[in-house]
Scaffold this motif. Structure first.
Motif, PDB file in Angstrom:
ATOM      1  N   HIS A   1      20.947  15.833  22.645  1.00  0.00           N
ATOM      2  CA  HIS A   1      20.481  14.543  22.963  1.00  0.00           C
ATOM      3  C   HIS A   1      19.119  14.218  23.019  1.00  0.00           C
ATOM      4  O   HIS A   1      18.253  15.541  22.933  1.00  0.00           O
ATOM      5  CB  HIS A   1      20.711  14.219  25.547  1.00  0.00           C
ATOM      6  CG  HIS A   1      22.298  14.238  25.107  1.00  0.00           C
ATOM      7  ND1 HIS A   1      22.583  13.645  26.891  1.00  0.00           N
ATOM      8  CD2 HIS A   1      23.379  12.962  24.373  1.00  0.00           C
ATOM      9  CE1 HIS A   1      23.695  13.923  26.593  1.00  0.00           C
ATOM     10  NE2 HIS A   1      24.511  13.514  25.816  1.00  0.00           N
TER      11      HIS A   1
ATOM     12  N   LEU B   1      23.803   9.346  32.146  1.00  0.00           N
ATOM     13  CA  LEU B   1      22.605  10.547  32.242  1.00  0.00           C
ATOM     14  C   LEU B   1      23.496  11.740  32.595  1.00  0.00           C
ATOM     15  O   LEU B   1      24.670  11.695  33.565  1.00  0.00           O
ATOM     16  CB  LEU B   1      21.935  10.061  33.282  1.00  0.00           C
ATOM     17  CG  LEU B   1      20.543  10.415  32.692  1.00  0.00           C
ATOM     18  CD1 LEU B   1      20.475   8.831  31.874  1.00  0.00           C
ATOM     19  CD2 LEU B   1      19.603   9.846  33.973  1.00  0.00           C
TER      20      LEU B   1
ATOM     21  N   SER C   1      20.490  12.424  28.230  1.00  0.00           N
ATOM     22  CA  SER C   1      20.943  11.113  27.400  1.00  0.00           C
ATOM     23  C   SER C   1      20.200  10.971  25.995  1.00  0.00           C
ATOM     24  O   SER C   1      18.885  10.871  25.611  1.00  0.00           O
ATOM     25  CB  SER C   1      20.899   9.896  28.123  1.00  0.00           C
ATOM     26  OG  SER C   1      19.670   9.229  28.248  1.00  0.00           O
TER      27      SER C   1
ATOM     28  N   GLY D   1      22.180   3.721  28.156  1.00  0.00           N
ATOM     29  CA  GLY D   1      22.763   5.242  29.110  1.00  0.00           C
ATOM     30  C   GLY D   1      23.072   6.275  29.521  1.00  0.00           C
ATOM     31  O   GLY D   1      22.137   6.297  31.121  1.00  0.00           O
TER      32      GLY D   1
END
Lengths: 114, 111
Positions: free
Chosen positions: A29, A103, A94, A101
């Motif tokens: 991420h 988490l 994320s 998005g």
């Protein structure tokens, strides 16, 4: 193969001390976060980094200093700890998708200041 | 400022019944709303995302609705099981791009 891992899980310390919590994600991420969950279970965002750059900095005392050495790591250092800092601190990550998005959270680090 | 409110009182239901949790929001109209589950001593886990143009979203025994007129989302668990006992959180991204959470509703499913 934990996705978001944070250490330590428990931290008990005296007022006035300095402590750090470390966080690492292996999900690839771009964005990482620190959230604080108080005794009433409210999750409040503290900081967010995208590719090592600070993008969100809530109204948090400057005793709290995040550091992101690379996009897979986000550490939180707290100086001069106070009783009110006692809480559970969650790291999360994320993909950088504006306003959608999900988490991915770590297991939390419970900080107790005596 | 934008606010999310969930029923802070714990919800106790019997196994097999449908659990319905409420999430109300004010001062904003999010395009997306998320639901998470949190077990004691664990981090929140993402469950579902619903868009403002989706009235309803389903995933197995979970159903989420999104009423932009009422500014409310409902989270349903059908045929509830004791393993569904947890705290459920709703969340949305505010204007500043921050994911903000409600305080969560604790669900307890009794056998």
């Amino acid at each position: 193969d934990t996705a978001v891992s944070q250490t330590p899980k428990y931290l008990v310390t005296q007022m006035g001390n300095d402590k750090s919590i470390k966080c690492e994600q292996n999900l690839g991420h771009d964005t990482m976060y620190w959230y604080k969950q108080d005794s009433k279970k409210f999750l409040k965002i503290m900081f967010s980094y995208n590719n090592k750059e600070l993008i969100i900095n809530e109204t948090v005392p400057n005793r709290f200093s995040p550091k992101s050495p690379d996009k897979a790591h986000l550490n939180l250092h707290i100086n001069s700890l106070e009783l009110g800092d006692s809480a559970v601190y969650f790291c999360a990550s994320s993909h950088r998708q504006p306003n959608t998005g999900e988490l991915f959270f770590g297991e939390g680090s419970r900080l107790t200041v005596l | 400022s934008q606010k999310i409110e969930q029923n802070s009182e714990a919800l106790n239901i019997q196994e097999g019944k449908t659990a319905t949790l409420t999430c109300n929001y004010t001062n904003y109209s999010p395009a997306y709303l998320q639901w998470y589950r949190q077990d004691p001593g664990r981090g929140p886990v993402f469950l579902l995302l619903i868009r403002e143009n989706e009235k309803e979203k389903r995933k197995e025994r979970l159903k989420v609705t999104f009423d932009t007129t009422l500014k409310q989302s409902l989270f349903h668990i059908t045929a509830s099981q004791p393993a569904d006992s947890a705290t459920y959180l709703c969340a949305f991204y505010n204007q500043g791009g921050k994911l903000i959470f409600g305080q969560g509703t604790e669900l307890s499913v009794k056998p």
